[in-house]
Design a protein around this motif. Structure first.
Motif, mmCIF file in Angstrom:
data_model
loop_
_atom_site.group_PDB
_atom_site.id
_atom_site.type_symbol
_atom_site.label_atom_id
_atom_site.label_comp_id
_atom_site.label_asym_id
_atom_site.label_seq_id
_atom_site.Cartn_x
_atom_site.Cartn_y
_atom_site.Cartn_z
ATOM 1 N N VAL A 192 0.851 -1.189 0.000
ATOM 2 C CA VAL A 192 0.000 0.000 0.000
ATOM 3 C C VAL A 192 0.885 1.237 0.000
ATOM 4 O O VAL A 192 1.804 1.359 0.822
ATOM 5 N N SER A 193 0.620 2.166 -0.917
ATOM 6 C CA SER A 193 1.382 3.402 -0.999
ATOM 7 C C SER A 193 0.427 4.582 -1.118
ATOM 8 O O SER A 193 -0.724 4.433 -1.523
ATOM 9 N N THR A 194 0.911 5.759 -0.744
ATOM 10 C CA THR A 194 0.109 6.978 -0.824
ATOM 11 C C THR A 194 0.332 7.659 -2.167
ATOM 12 O O THR A 194 1.469 7.906 -2.561
ATOM 13 N N MET A 195 -0.755 7.951 -2.868
ATOM 14 C CA MET A 195 -0.672 8.619 -4.163
ATOM 15 C C MET A 195 -0.791 10.135 -4.034
ATOM 16 O O MET A 195 -0.127 10.883 -4.751
ATOM 17 N N ALA A 196 -1.683 10.596 -3.161
ATOM 18 C CA ALA A 196 -1.934 12.035 -3.054
ATOM 19 C C ALA A 196 -2.600 12.340 -1.732
ATOM 20 O O ALA A 196 -3.209 11.470 -1.105
ATOM 21 N N ARG A 197 -2.485 13.593 -1.310
ATOM 22 C CA ARG A 197 -3.199 14.078 -0.140
ATOM 23 C C ARG A 197 -4.352 14.962 -0.597
ATOM 24 O O ARG A 197 -4.228 15.708 -1.564
ATOM 25 N N VAL A 198 -5.465 14.857 0.115
ATOM 26 C CA VAL A 198 -6.669 15.602 -0.223
ATOM 27 C C VAL A 198 -6.903 16.656 0.850
ATOM 28 O O VAL A 198 -6.925 16.338 2.040
ATOM 29 N N ASN A 199 -7.063 17.899 0.437
ATOM 30 C CA ASN A 199 -7.244 18.983 1.395
ATOM 31 C C ASN A 199 -8.699 19.233 1.749
ATOM 32 O O ASN A 199 -9.011 20.090 2.569
ATOM 33 N N VAL A 200 -9.612 18.481 1.101
ATOM 34 C CA VAL A 200 -11.039 18.633 1.357
ATOM 35 C C VAL A 200 -11.552 17.341 1.963
ATOM 36 O O VAL A 200 -11.275 16.253 1.456
ATOM 37 N N MET A 201 -12.292 17.463 3.061
ATOM 38 C CA MET A 201 -12.891 16.288 3.678
ATOM 39 C C MET A 201 -14.302 16.115 3.135
ATOM 40 O O MET A 201 -15.109 17.036 3.178
ATOM 41 N N GLY A 202 -14.594 14.923 2.631
ATOM 42 C CA GLY A 202 -15.903 14.707 2.039
ATOM 43 C C GLY A 202 -16.940 14.226 3.025
ATOM 44 O O GLY A 202 -18.125 14.464 2.855
#
Length: 372
Positions: free
Chosen positions: A121-131
């Motif tokens: 498992v790897s991290t692709m991106a960080r999201v600054n908006v919480m859905g």
């Protein structure tokens, strides 16, 4: 114990080739249907699910009803049991890569990628908006090797397949008052169909965005969510809970002909706006879908006998006791939309808490002062 009562949705998969020709569904070869049940006792299939491009795999989330913890499971078409995917606790919005070798998902503020061959498992991106839950819950779609499409918080983003900062897709002024959710990237590699939702009830229109020109266009289709694209036809779920097919040219961005039903009596479409999947399809024609009814009764279970707290004509879900046990926060759909309501145990009354028409899945803070 607090239970929302109703006929539980059953997730089933219809595996086999099927084509859409002359405005109707034509079966090619043998159609095989099999149920897909929770992997273990005390678990509930919830959230979104996805079918691999070749139709041989289904990935879904199952939640432990005792602990509330959910994780992803993988089911092969040629085996009877699903296996858990390590490192996916709390995962949302799973999707397969175009070659079926990876599963992507959102956990917290990160988009992660799991390699099925070895479980890495790897991290692709960080999201600054919480859905959060409901319509703003994260949804991923990955149709071409170069990039993914994601909706979160009512907006659309692209993410490079090798990682990086998500880029928000432009929104025309005429559509800024609506939420843009539930994207499906079509096989042509540039067309994304999404739900253009006005933020109340389940009234929605389907629209498309061209990833090369960044142009957005209304498709003129009243539908809750696009499911996929097969043999020149767009498959989508209607407000009535039927899987529909209509001829569509992705580049022209127009639907032609009259929509025809493919499947009826699926799980009612309002559950989609609570962050649930109702249907998903792979490129090979394998279809996974849910059937059933929605919960309309809130029951307090335990003791000498069960006690009905609320019986409504509308959809309710995800009840949560306050820490002091005096109130229950619950997701309830009214004519004004999907919102959080509070049930007072002493007075037996319901009071609306949120008013934006797009809130779901409440959770209390430990001190009971707020609902998230």
């Amino acid at each position: 114990m607090l239970l929302p009562l109703g006929a539980a949705g059953l997730l089933g998969a219809a595996a086999g080739g099927w084509l859409l020709r002359c405005g109707r569904a034509a079966v090619a070869g043998v159609t095989v249907r099999y149920p897909l049940l929770p992997p273990r006792p005390g678990q509930l299939i919830t959230g979104k699910f996805a079918v691999s491009p070749d139709g041989g795999l289904v990935v879904f989330a199952a939640q432990d009803t005792a602990t509330g913890v959910s994780r992803l499971f993988l089911r092969r078409a040629d085996v009877t049991e699903a296996r858990p995917l390590d490192g996916t606790d709390g995962a949302l919005g799973p999707a397969f890569s175009p070659d079926g070798a990876h599963v992507v998902f959102v956990r917290g503020r990160e988009v992660r990628k799991l390699r099925l061959a070895d479980g890495n498992v790897s991290t692709m991106a960080r999201v600054n908006v919480m859905g959060g839950g409901g319509p703003g819950a994260p949804t991923l779609s990955w149709a071409v090797p170069e990039q993914l499409v994601m909706s979160v918080g009512g907006r659309l983003y692209t993410i490079a397949a090798d990682g990086g900062t998500p880029g928000q897709l432009p929104i025309p002024d005429s559509l800024r008052q609506r939420s843009h959710i539930l994207p499906i990237a079509l096989p042509d590699g540039r067309t994304v169909v999404f739900t253009n939702w006005r933020g109340a009830g389940i009234s929605a229109q389907l629209a498309k965005v061209d990833l090369e020109t960044r142009r957005v266009a209304d498709l003129g289709i009243t539908g809750v969510v696009a499911v996929g694209y097969q043999d020149g036809h767009l498959l989508y779920l209607s407000e009535a809970g039927s899987l529909m097919a209509v001829s569509m040219d992705p580049r022209a961005g127009t639907a032609t002909g009259k929509p025809v039903p493919v499947l009826t009596a699926l799980l009612p479409s309002e559950t989609i706006l609570d962050g649930q999947s109702v249907a998903a399809i792979g490129n090979a024609g394998t279809l996974a879908y849910r059937t059933g009814t929605v919960f309309k009764t809130l029951v307090l279970a335990g003791g000498a006998r069960d006690s009905t707290l609320v019986s409504t004509e509308v959809y309710l879900r995800t009840p949560r006791f306050s820490p002091d046990g005096r109130r229950i926060a619950v997701t309830l759909r009214s004519p004004d939309g999907i919102d959080i309501w509070l049930y007072n145990m002493a007075s037996g009354t319901l009071q609306r808490l949120s008013t934006n028409g797009s809130s779901a899945r409440p959770e209390w803070t430990p001190d009971g002062a707020r609902v998230l």
